[in-house]
Design an enzyme around this catalytic site. Structure first.
Site, PDB file in Angstrom:
ATOM      1  N   ASP A 102       0.922  -1.120  -0.068  1.00 21.17           N
ATOM      2  CA  ASP A 102      -0.132   0.140   0.061  1.00 21.17           C
ATOM      3  C   ASP A 102       1.033   1.246   0.066  1.00 21.17           C
ATOM      4  O   ASP A 102       2.226   1.062   0.185  1.00 21.17           O
ATOM      5  CB  ASP A 102      -0.879   0.041   1.151  1.00 21.17           C
ATOM      6  CG  ASP A 102      -2.069   0.914   0.918  1.00 21.17           C
ATOM      7  OD1 ASP A 102      -2.212   1.667  -0.152  1.00 21.17           O
ATOM      8  OD2 ASP A 102      -3.172   0.709   1.798  1.00 21.17           O
TER       9      ASP A 102
HETATM   10  C1  BGC Z   1      -5.153   3.124   0.474  1.00 23.97           C
HETATM   11  C2  BGC Z   1      -5.301   2.162  -0.910  1.00 23.97           C
HETATM   12  C3  BGC Z   1      -5.151   3.107  -2.311  1.00 23.97           C
HETATM   13  C4  BGC Z   1      -3.850   3.580  -2.381  1.00 23.97           C
HETATM   14  C5  BGC Z   1      -3.479   4.422  -3.574  1.00 23.97           C
HETATM   15  C6  BGC Z   1      -3.959   3.990   0.113  1.00 23.97           C
HETATM   16  O1  BGC Z   1      -3.737   5.121   1.034  1.00 23.97           O
HETATM   17  O2  BGC Z   1      -5.222   2.407   1.374  1.00 23.97           O
HETATM   18  O3  BGC Z   1      -6.500   1.548  -0.899  1.00 23.97           O
HETATM   19  O4  BGC Z   1      -5.244   2.028  -3.198  1.00 23.97           O
HETATM   20  O5  BGC Z   1      -3.986   4.542  -1.167  1.00 23.97           O
HETATM   21  O6  BGC Z   1      -4.287   5.495  -3.875  1.00 23.97           O
END
Ligand code: BGC
Length: 772
Positions: free
Chosen positions: A301
């Site tokens: 993530d």
């Molecule tokens: C979130 C993810 C997301 C990623 C990219 C993160 O903060 O937890 O679900 O896909 O950012 O934007």
């Protein structure tokens, strides 16, 4: 009569009993989209690329940079990094304050100027639509309609690929039992089977069965694993999930997605049983690769690799890189610890080139499957071509039709709904004309300018037959000012019926936006109480990213409809359902709590030694003073909230009524390799054509470990005309009754089972059988 397919557990590939089966299943799913010779060609292409690539280029493939974070002064360096093969992909390319239209230019640098010409992969959070915004995922889940979800994902993919995006960070298939958690809005609810079936449908919509087609997006199941169990609903917080629960409840949707060919998996920010997900070899090596045979790639993530430092798990960035890479995180999102430290870690023997090659191969495999070499550039070549695709009438209409199926009618006393066109309606509330809010969370590309709200849609619906008196009463959902009350009450007094549209603004759910108090924010409850005093019939439409604590508003309103955040087409969709052009058909994909203090509450809980019933405890207001300790009763309940949710999982009313009768089981026993047909007659006893979601539940009465009081095993949506009946039949096989025992083996245990065909998780016709 419309016929829908029956969805059962086995369809979602949930239950493979032998440890070797998942491996075969994963390979088979890829084989459905690619012949063996295509797969072989891809593998040899990967090997020949690896043979040519330098270590720096290999590490470059693992780098996913966030274009949205770069400033003008970074441009030169990042473009040079692409030229040198030091970047594998970008996210948020059209979410930049510097250059929103860089897809083509960046790709040209990679394809034409980097050493191996490997195309960049562009990813984005295309969560519930791209520019045509569909209902939030939790709302879509309330449709219990995989076809609707598949179609929504397909449209999102067509739009996003027009700009050059070929990878989406969806579906979010985290199970959550906690409506305080802001990200519950992004989930598909609390049930593993429903989430699996709907998650797979989303994967199919994004990827199609031809991943190399120019409109296909690689899907990404997230967040592996246990993110939805964050303690207390506080986002990013620790999750404690016993392995058996993990395997029976939290993991099945991921396994189902992988069996359906889902190409990538994202790690969780949270820790699972004390280990940050992003550093967990148990999750990524043992389960994902060794047990399930996943051959796509794993992405961290955003910033999650570095966050292992504040987690107290990594000493520093280098240690974080070592932990993540050794855990099996192939691609690093946003941060650059791999670029900084992987080569050094290899020199020091902490990571090997063979491991690096595996990670690179996983990423190249997906890039090759996507056909990025053949189609590296945005699909829409000109603004005119883009215009034809984005937000076209067909897509907008699909978003409207989808939204209509997500509304859950919770209450409808005296058949207040549907409204009649001749009535004068006082339209009140902060969300009746809120184009931004109705789109909900995770909207990067949707624009409120394109939202159609309820106010104009209602006016168009009634035309000159009736009157819409609009007075918002409150400017936004958290508004505490009573300034607007007077006008609202005045409108209510003049009307035949009051329609209140409230709930939560979009920003109150989603990432980082959890609430401890899930009541209607601001002065909404106060306004509703004032409106109720007018004595006018009161209908309430709620837009929110979670179920809300309704308290006395549930008594004050004659009708309540949950609309979640319905997206771009909220207004026309709501108008058509409120005026009865379509009967509501949504069903709750989670249990609706009485109040936050009742959380977690979920239908598939275990029995207790002292189960509560309506009459084995005394409600708080009825307990006498100074009574003897045991007099109010000792059972598993809350004195103030009771023992049941406000509305159960699977619940939802419509403008008609359905009667369930004649439950029949084809046999009283089920053999390990046999099957059982469970059927019942469903009759539309009301006056309107409507859709019923018929649900199949079982209970394993005695197990080597305690088994849930009910588990969903199948469902079927049927649309019946007034007076029409239909026999609905489910086929149940023994492997659908499997679970993990205390030794973590997936087993089927002989014994007595109850089975229900039911309209929700608390009622229905009950039968029983013996598994032998
Ligand atoms: C979130 C993810 C997301 C990623 C990219 C993160 O903060 O937890 O679900 O896909 O950012 O934007």
């Amino acid at each position: 009569m419309k016929k829908y397919p029956i969805y059962i557990a086995a369809m979602a590939g949930l239950l493979s009993l032998a440890a070797t089966l998942p491996l075969q299943a994963a390979n088979e799913s890829v084989a459905t989209t690619q012949s063996h010779s295509q797969q072989n060609a891809i593998e040899s292409r990967i090997q020949s690329l690896l043979a040519q690539m330098s270590v720096q280029e290999k590490i470059g493939q693992l780098a996913l940079r966030d274009w949205g974070t770069f400033k003008a002064e970074d441009m030169k360096d990042i473009k040079q990094a692409i030229r040198e093969g030091r970047v594998g992909g970008f996210l948020n390319v059209n979410f930049s304050s510097v250059d929103n239209n860089a897809f083509e230019e960046l790709q040209r640098l990679a394809v034409e100027e980097s050493p191996r010409g490997i195309p960049l992969l562009f990813g984005q959070d295309v969560i519930h639509g791209y520019e045509t915004i569909f209902p939030i995922p939790l709302g879509q889940a309330a449709s219990w309609n995989p076809e609707l979800i598949r179609n929504g994902a397909r449209i999102a993919a067509q739009e996003a690929s027009a700009d050059g995006i070929r990878w989406t960070f969806a579906p979010m298939i985290d199970i959550s039992r906690d409506p305080r958690w802001g990200r519950i809005a992004e989930t598909l609810g609390e049930d593993p089977l429903l989430t699996s079936i709907l998650g797979v449908a989303m994967v199919e919509g994004f990827q199609t069965d031809n991943l190399s087609g120019p409109t296909s997006l690689a899907a990404c199941g997230k967040h592996f694993a246990g993110y939805g169990a964050a303690e207390g609903g506080r986002d990013y917080n620790s999750a404690y999930i016993p392995e058996r629960l993990l395997r029976d409840i939290y993991l099945p949707p991921f396994k189902a997605g992988i069996d359906a060919g889902m190409q990538s998996i994202m790690s969780t920010y949270s820790s699972l049983n004390d280990v940050p997900g992003t550093g967990s070899p148990f999750l990524f090596k043992q389960i994902l690769r060794d047990e399930w045979g996943f051959d796509g790639f794993v992405v961290s993530d955003w910033n999650a690799v570095m966050e292992m430092i504040p987690h107290g798990y990594a000493r520093d960035a280098k240690h974080a890189a070592a932990l993540a890479a050794n855990a099996g995180i192939d691609m690093e999102m946003h941060t650059d610890t791999y670029e900084q430290f992987l080569a050094r870690l290899m020199d020091e023997g902490e990571f090997t080139e063979a491991q690096l090659d595996t990670a690179v191969a996983n990423i190249l495999r997906v890039k090759l499957r996507l056909g990025l070499w053949e189609n590296p550039y945005p699909r829409a070549k000109t603004p005119a071509e883009r215009e034809q695709i984005i937000r076209n009438d067909q897509f907008l209409n699909a978003a409207k039709e989808a939204a209509k199926e997500t509304f859950v009618l919770l209450k409808n006393d005296k058949q207040l709904l549907p409204l009649k066109k001749g009535q004068t309606v006082a339209l009140i509330g902060p969300l009746a004309d809120a184009p931004h809010e109705q789109m909900g969370t995770w909207v990067y590309n949707g624009n409120k300018e394109h939202s159609r709200t309820l106010l104009p849609a209602l006016r168009a619906m009634v035309g000159d037959k009736g009157k819409i008196l609009y007075a918002a009463g409150l400017e936004y959902s958290r508004d505490t000012s009573t300034r607007g009350f007077k006008a609202a009450i005045k409108a209510a007094k003049k009307a035949d019926v009051v329609l209140f549209v409230g709930g939560e603004e979009a920003i109150l759910s989603g990432e980082g936006h959890s609430r401890g108090d899930i009541r209607l924010p601001g002065a909404q409850a106060q306004l509703l109480a004032e409106l109720a005093k007018t004595g006018k019939p009161l209908a309430m439409v709620l837009m929110a990213g979670r179920p809300l604590q309704l308290d006395q508003t549930l008594e004050q309103a004659d009708a309540v409809m949950m609309a979640w955040h319905p997206g771009t087409m909220a207004g026309p969709a709501l108008a058509e359902v409120l005026y009865g052009e379509t009967s509501p058909s949504g069903r709750l994909p989670l249990s609706w709590p009485v109040g936050a203090g009742q959380i977690p509450i979920y239908y598939n809980h275990l029995p207790t030694g002292r189960p509560a019933t309506d009459d084995n405890y005394t409600r708080i207001e009825k307990i006498g003073r100074e009574v003897f300790q045991h007099q109010p009763g000792n059972s598993s309940n809350l004195l103030d909230y009771g023992h049941k949710p406000l509305f159960p999982f699977g619940y939802g009313l419509t403008y008609s009524e359905f009667h369930y009768s004649e439950l029949e089981l084809s046999d009283s026993t089920l053999d390990a390799d046999g099957q059982l047909h469970v059927s019942a007659t469903i009759t539309n006893t009301g006056k309107r054509t409507a859709t019923e979601t018929v649900q199949l539940y079982v209970r394993d009465l005695v197990g080597s470990v305690s088994r849930p009081v009910r588990e969903l095993k199948g469902f079927e949506r049927i649309t019946l005309a007034p007076g029409e009946s239909r026999r609905v039949s489910f086929t149940l096989k023994a492997n659908q009754l499997a679970f993990h025992n205390a030794q973590m083996q997936q087993v089927i245990e002989p014994g007595e089972f109850h089975v229900w065909i039911a309209p929700d998780a608390e009622s229905g016709l009950q039968g029983s059988f013996t598994l032998q």
